[in-house]
Design a protein around this motif. Sequence first.
Motif, PDB file in Angstrom:
ATOM      1  N   ASP A 202      57.436  22.966   6.226  1.00  0.00           N
ATOM      2  CA  ASP A 202      58.683  22.319   5.791  1.00  0.00           C
ATOM      3  C   ASP A 202      58.912  21.012   6.527  1.00  0.00           C
ATOM      4  OD1 ASP A 202      61.394  21.907   5.497  1.00  0.00           O
ATOM      5  OD2 ASP A 202      62.089  24.126   5.419  1.00  0.00           O
ATOM      6  N   ASN A 203      58.885  20.122   6.039  1.00  0.00           N
ATOM      7  CA  ASN A 203      59.037  18.945   6.912  1.00  0.00           C
ATOM      8  C   ASN A 203      60.315  18.594   7.327  1.00  0.00           C
ATOM      9  OD1 ASN A 203      56.240  18.345   6.570  1.00  0.00           O
ATOM     10  ND2 ASN A 203      56.498  16.651   5.106  1.00  0.00           N
ATOM     11  N   ALA A 204      61.267  19.148   6.585  1.00  0.00           N
ATOM     12  CA  ALA A 204      62.841  18.980   6.871  1.00  0.00           C
ATOM     13  C   ALA A 204      63.085  19.743   8.257  1.00  0.00           C
ATOM     14  CB  ALA A 204      63.363  19.710   5.896  1.00  0.00           C
ATOM     15  N   LYS A 205      62.360  20.962   8.567  1.00  0.00           N
ATOM     16  CA  LYS A 205      62.431  21.704   9.674  1.00  0.00           C
ATOM     17  C   LYS A 205      61.460  21.477  10.833  1.00  0.00           C
ATOM     18  CE  LYS A 205      64.601  25.486   7.196  1.00  0.00           C
ATOM     19  NZ  LYS A 205      64.637  27.082   6.905  1.00  0.00           N
ATOM     20  N   ASN A 206      60.690  20.437  10.451  1.00  0.00           N
ATOM     21  CA  ASN A 206      59.448  20.453  11.505  1.00  0.00           C
ATOM     22  C   ASN A 206      58.673  21.356  11.587  1.00  0.00           C
ATOM     23  OD1 ASN A 206      60.231  17.409  11.249  1.00  0.00           O
ATOM     24  ND2 ASN A 206      60.759  17.241  13.480  1.00  0.00           N
ATOM     25  N   THR A 207      58.389  22.148  10.618  1.00  0.00           N
ATOM     26  CA  THR A 207      57.674  23.481  11.028  1.00  0.00           C
ATOM     27  C   THR A 207      56.584  23.730  10.077  1.00  0.00           C
ATOM     28  OG1 THR A 207      59.787  24.447  11.809  1.00  0.00           O
ATOM     29  CG2 THR A 207      57.825  26.027  11.159  1.00  0.00           C
ATOM     30  N   VAL A 208      55.295  24.453  10.347  1.00  0.00           N
ATOM     31  CA  VAL A 208      54.362  24.723   9.892  1.00  0.00           C
ATOM     32  C   VAL A 208      54.054  26.306   9.961  1.00  0.00           C
ATOM     33  CG1 VAL A 208      52.561  24.290  11.550  1.00  0.00           C
ATOM     34  CG2 VAL A 208      51.824  24.332   9.153  1.00  0.00           C
TER      35      VAL A 208
END
Length: 122
Positions: free
Chosen positions: A73-79
């Motif tokens: 989720d690039n909006a949350k900077n999370t993989v």
Amino acid sequence: QVQLVESGGGLVQAGGNLRLSCAASGRTFSRNAMGWFRQAPGKEREFVATISWSGGSTYYADSVKGRFTISRDNAKNTVYLQMNSLKPGDTAVYYCAASRGSYSDPRRFDSWGQGTQVTVSS
């Protein structure tokens, strides 16, 4: 440099599920391929799964194909790494990693988190 912090590890019975998360900061997250690697006791670190910067392409080790799913989720900077149908052989420390190169070349991953322990009991 990108900073990576993993979470979500734990103890689970064989056949169970876990979801790992990796929060990123620093170097622009959306420009990086991301990946998950693991290291079992007495073994070398091995590639598990990688994902392209857009999330549109993924690459899995044969040992986890069909059971694990990587997403971001690039909006949350999370993989994320969704792990289903876990086996005792999946027991390892799981590391999140980032690369400015291609997702399809696990050797290019050069930024690492501290790792999270996953233990699968039989």
